[in-house]
Write a protein that holds these residues in place. Structure first.
Motif, PDB file in Angstrom:
ATOM      1  N   ALA A  41       0.834  -1.197   0.000  1.00  0.00           N
ATOM      2  CA  ALA A  41       0.000   0.000   0.000  1.00  0.00           C
ATOM      3  C   ALA A  41       0.870   1.248   0.000  1.00  0.00           C
ATOM      4  O   ALA A  41       0.658   2.159  -0.799  1.00  0.00           O
ATOM      5  CB  ALA A  41      -0.933   0.005   1.201  1.00  0.00           C
ATOM      6  N   MET A  42       1.867   1.293   0.917  1.00  0.00           N
ATOM      7  CA  MET A  42       2.751   2.463   0.977  1.00  0.00           C
ATOM      8  C   MET A  42       3.917   2.214   1.915  1.00  0.00           C
ATOM      9  O   MET A  42       3.898   1.297   2.723  1.00  0.00           O
ATOM     10  CB  MET A  42       1.988   3.706   1.434  1.00  0.00           C
ATOM     11  CG  MET A  42       1.551   3.679   2.888  1.00  0.00           C
ATOM     12  SD  MET A  42       0.720   5.177   3.451  1.00  0.00           S
ATOM     13  CE  MET A  42      -0.786   5.104   2.550  1.00  0.00           C
ATOM     14  N   ILE A  43       4.924   3.064   1.777  1.00  0.00           N
ATOM     15  CA  ILE A  43       6.051   3.109   2.701  1.00  0.00           C
ATOM     16  C   ILE A  43       5.936   4.447   3.416  1.00  0.00           C
ATOM     17  O   ILE A  43       5.740   5.476   2.774  1.00  0.00           O
ATOM     18  CB  ILE A  43       7.393   2.967   1.964  1.00  0.00           C
ATOM     19  CG1 ILE A  43       7.449   1.606   1.264  1.00  0.00           C
ATOM     20  CG2 ILE A  43       8.560   3.135   2.933  1.00  0.00           C
ATOM     21  CD1 ILE A  43       8.659   1.417   0.368  1.00  0.00           C
ATOM     22  N   LEU A  44       6.039   4.418   4.732  1.00  0.00           N
ATOM     23  CA  LEU A  44       5.754   5.610   5.517  1.00  0.00           C
ATOM     24  C   LEU A  44       6.777   5.794   6.627  1.00  0.00           C
ATOM     25  O   LEU A  44       7.207   4.826   7.252  1.00  0.00           O
ATOM     26  CB  LEU A  44       4.352   5.461   6.122  1.00  0.00           C
ATOM     27  CG  LEU A  44       3.775   6.605   6.914  1.00  0.00           C
ATOM     28  CD1 LEU A  44       3.493   7.787   5.989  1.00  0.00           C
ATOM     29  CD2 LEU A  44       2.483   6.175   7.571  1.00  0.00           C
ATOM     30  N   SER A  45       7.134   7.026   6.873  1.00  0.00           N
ATOM     31  CA  SER A  45       8.017   7.349   7.990  1.00  0.00           C
ATOM     32  C   SER A  45       7.171   7.519   9.241  1.00  0.00           C
ATOM     33  O   SER A  45       6.151   8.211   9.227  1.00  0.00           O
ATOM     34  CB  SER A  45       8.775   8.644   7.698  1.00  0.00           C
ATOM     35  OG  SER A  45       9.512   9.023   8.840  1.00  0.00           O
ATOM     36  N   LEU A  46       7.594   6.902  10.327  1.00  0.00           N
ATOM     37  CA  LEU A  46       6.887   7.018  11.600  1.00  0.00           C
ATOM     38  C   LEU A  46       7.606   7.996  12.517  1.00  0.00           C
ATOM     39  O   LEU A  46       7.731   7.772  13.719  1.00  0.00           O
ATOM     40  CB  LEU A  46       6.775   5.644  12.277  1.00  0.00           C
ATOM     41  CG  LEU A  46       5.981   4.594  11.522  1.00  0.00           C
ATOM     42  CD1 LEU A  46       6.002   3.269  12.259  1.00  0.00           C
ATOM     43  CD2 LEU A  46       4.554   5.050  11.285  1.00  0.00           C
ATOM     44  N   ASP A  47       8.060   9.111  11.953  1.00  0.00           N
ATOM     45  CA  ASP A  47       8.797  10.099  12.732  1.00  0.00           C
ATOM     46  C   ASP A  47       7.896  11.041  13.517  1.00  0.00           C
ATOM     47  O   ASP A  47       8.368  11.894  14.250  1.00  0.00           O
ATOM     48  CB  ASP A  47       9.729  10.907  11.826  1.00  0.00           C
ATOM     49  CG  ASP A  47       8.990  11.646  10.723  1.00  0.00           C
ATOM     50  OD1 ASP A  47       7.742  11.665  10.724  1.00  0.00           O
ATOM     51  OD2 ASP A  47       9.669  12.198   9.838  1.00  0.00           O
ATOM     52  N   GLY A  48       6.578  10.900  13.373  1.00  0.00           N
ATOM     53  CA  GLY A  48       5.644  11.721  14.127  1.00  0.00           C
ATOM     54  C   GLY A  48       5.207  12.982  13.420  1.00  0.00           C
ATOM     55  O   GLY A  48       4.387  13.729  13.930  1.00  0.00           O
ATOM     56  N   LYS A  49       5.747  13.262  12.244  1.00  0.00           N
ATOM     57  CA  LYS A  49       5.371  14.474  11.514  1.00  0.00           C
ATOM     58  C   LYS A  49       3.991  14.347  10.872  1.00  0.00           C
ATOM     59  O   LYS A  49       3.292  15.323  10.701  1.00  0.00           O
ATOM     60  CB  LYS A  49       6.415  14.804  10.442  1.00  0.00           C
ATOM     61  CG  LYS A  49       7.740  15.218  11.035  1.00  0.00           C
ATOM     62  CD  LYS A  49       8.744  15.535   9.962  1.00  0.00           C
ATOM     63  CE  LYS A  49      10.080  15.906  10.610  1.00  0.00           C
ATOM     64  NZ  LYS A  49      11.131  16.105   9.622  1.00  0.00           N
ATOM     65  N   LYS A  50       3.620  13.116  10.521  1.00  0.00           N
ATOM     66  CA  LYS A  50       2.301  12.865   9.944  1.00  0.00           C
ATOM     67  C   LYS A  50       1.533  11.926  10.872  1.00  0.00           C
ATOM     68  O   LYS A  50       2.110  11.051  11.500  1.00  0.00           O
ATOM     69  CB  LYS A  50       2.426  12.205   8.574  1.00  0.00           C
ATOM     70  CG  LYS A  50       2.988  13.099   7.512  1.00  0.00           C
ATOM     71  CD  LYS A  50       2.976  12.387   6.179  1.00  0.00           C
ATOM     72  CE  LYS A  50       3.520  13.282   5.089  1.00  0.00           C
ATOM     73  NZ  LYS A  50       3.565  12.606   3.797  1.00  0.00           N
ATOM     74  N   LYS A  51       0.231  12.123  10.926  1.00  0.00           N
ATOM     75  CA  LYS A  51      -0.618  11.232  11.715  1.00  0.00           C
ATOM     76  C   LYS A  51      -1.131  10.121  10.813  1.00  0.00           C
ATOM     77  O   LYS A  51      -1.320  10.313   9.615  1.00  0.00           O
ATOM     78  CB  LYS A  51      -1.805  12.000  12.300  1.00  0.00           C
ATOM     79  CG  LYS A  51      -1.427  12.928  13.416  1.00  0.00           C
ATOM     80  CD  LYS A  51      -2.663  13.450  14.093  1.00  0.00           C
ATOM     81  CE  LYS A  51      -2.250  14.242  15.320  1.00  0.00           C
ATOM     82  NZ  LYS A  51      -3.345  14.453  16.235  1.00  0.00           N
ATOM     83  N   LEU A  52      -1.354   8.977  11.426  1.00  0.00           N
ATOM     84  CA  LEU A  52      -1.961   7.872  10.702  1.00  0.00           C
ATOM     85  C   LEU A  52      -3.476   8.014  10.802  1.00  0.00           C
ATOM     86  O   LEU A  52      -4.000   8.474  11.814  1.00  0.00           O
ATOM     87  CB  LEU A  52      -1.510   6.540  11.294  1.00  0.00           C
ATOM     88  CG  LEU A  52      -0.013   6.257  11.222  1.00  0.00           C
ATOM     89  CD1 LEU A  52       0.316   4.985  11.982  1.00  0.00           C
ATOM     90  CD2 LEU A  52       0.429   6.140   9.785  1.00  0.00           C
ATOM     91  N   ALA A  53      -4.171   7.602   9.764  1.00  0.00           N
ATOM     92  CA  ALA A  53      -5.620   7.777   9.723  1.00  0.00           C
ATOM     93  C   ALA A  53      -6.348   6.973  10.806  1.00  0.00           C
ATOM     94  O   ALA A  53      -7.241   7.482  11.459  1.00  0.00           O
ATOM     95  CB  ALA A  53      -6.150   7.388   8.349  1.00  0.00           C
ATOM     96  N   SER A  54      -5.955   5.723  10.999  1.00  0.00           N
ATOM     97  CA  SER A  54      -6.708   4.863  11.911  1.00  0.00           C
ATOM     98  C   SER A  54      -5.849   4.131  12.933  1.00  0.00           C
ATOM     99  O   SER A  54      -6.277   3.128  13.496  1.00  0.00           O
ATOM    100  CB  SER A  54      -7.486   3.827  11.101  1.00  0.00           C
ATOM    101  OG  SER A  54      -8.376   4.462  10.225  1.00  0.00           O
ATOM    102  N   ALA A  55      -4.641   4.612  13.165  1.00  0.00           N
ATOM    103  CA  ALA A  55      -3.765   3.941  14.126  1.00  0.00           C
ATOM    104  C   ALA A  55      -2.923   4.969  14.866  1.00  0.00           C
ATOM    105  O   ALA A  55      -2.626   6.035  14.335  1.00  0.00           O
ATOM    106  CB  ALA A  55      -2.871   2.934  13.413  1.00  0.00           C
ATOM    107  N   ASP A  56      -2.545   4.630  16.079  1.00  0.00           N
ATOM    108  CA  ASP A  56      -1.688   5.483  16.897  1.00  0.00           C
ATOM    109  C   ASP A  56      -0.229   5.177  16.550  1.00  0.00           C
ATOM    110  O   ASP A  56       0.203   4.022  16.636  1.00  0.00           O
ATOM    111  CB  ASP A  56      -1.973   5.204  18.369  1.00  0.00           C
ATOM    112  CG  ASP A  56      -1.100   6.019  19.289  1.00  0.00           C
ATOM    113  OD1 ASP A  56       0.029   5.558  19.574  1.00  0.00           O
ATOM    114  OD2 ASP A  56      -1.536   7.099  19.719  1.00  0.00           O
TER     115      ASP A  56
END
Length: 92
Positions: A41-56
């Motif tokens: 689906a995608m590759i995503l950075s979990l650095d906190g700059k973007k929020k996830l739609a349905s997960a913390d």
């Protein structure tokens, strides 16, 4: 921290987050069987700059570090009858 997100072809709105692309070595075999062949689906950075739609983000990072994956399930279906009864009682 980067993570790779895969969508399930068998279950709507179900996603599997792992640390490395195509590395499912820490995902239980039974989970992979019920999930189906993961679709990128995608590759995503979990650095906190973007929020996830349905997960913390913190829960996702902790799960990936501790167990090697995070499974995002769809929200439970709405109980429309319960909502209707609640609205009816409040309007009386």
């Amino acid at each position: 921290m980067l993570c790779v997100i895969y969508r399930s072809p068998k279950r709507d709105q179900t996603y599997l987050y792992v640390e490395k692309k195509d590395d499912f070595s820490r995902v239980p075999e039974e989970l992979l069987k019920s999930f189906g062949k993961p679709q990128l689906a995608m590759i995503l950075s979990l650095d906190g700059k973007k929020k996830l739609a349905s997960a913390d983000i913190e829960k996702v990072k902790n799960a990936i570090n501790e167990q090697g994956y995070y499974l995002q399930l769809p929200p439970p279906p709405e109980d429309l009858l319960k909502m209707h009864i609640g609205q009816t009682k409040s309007s009386l």
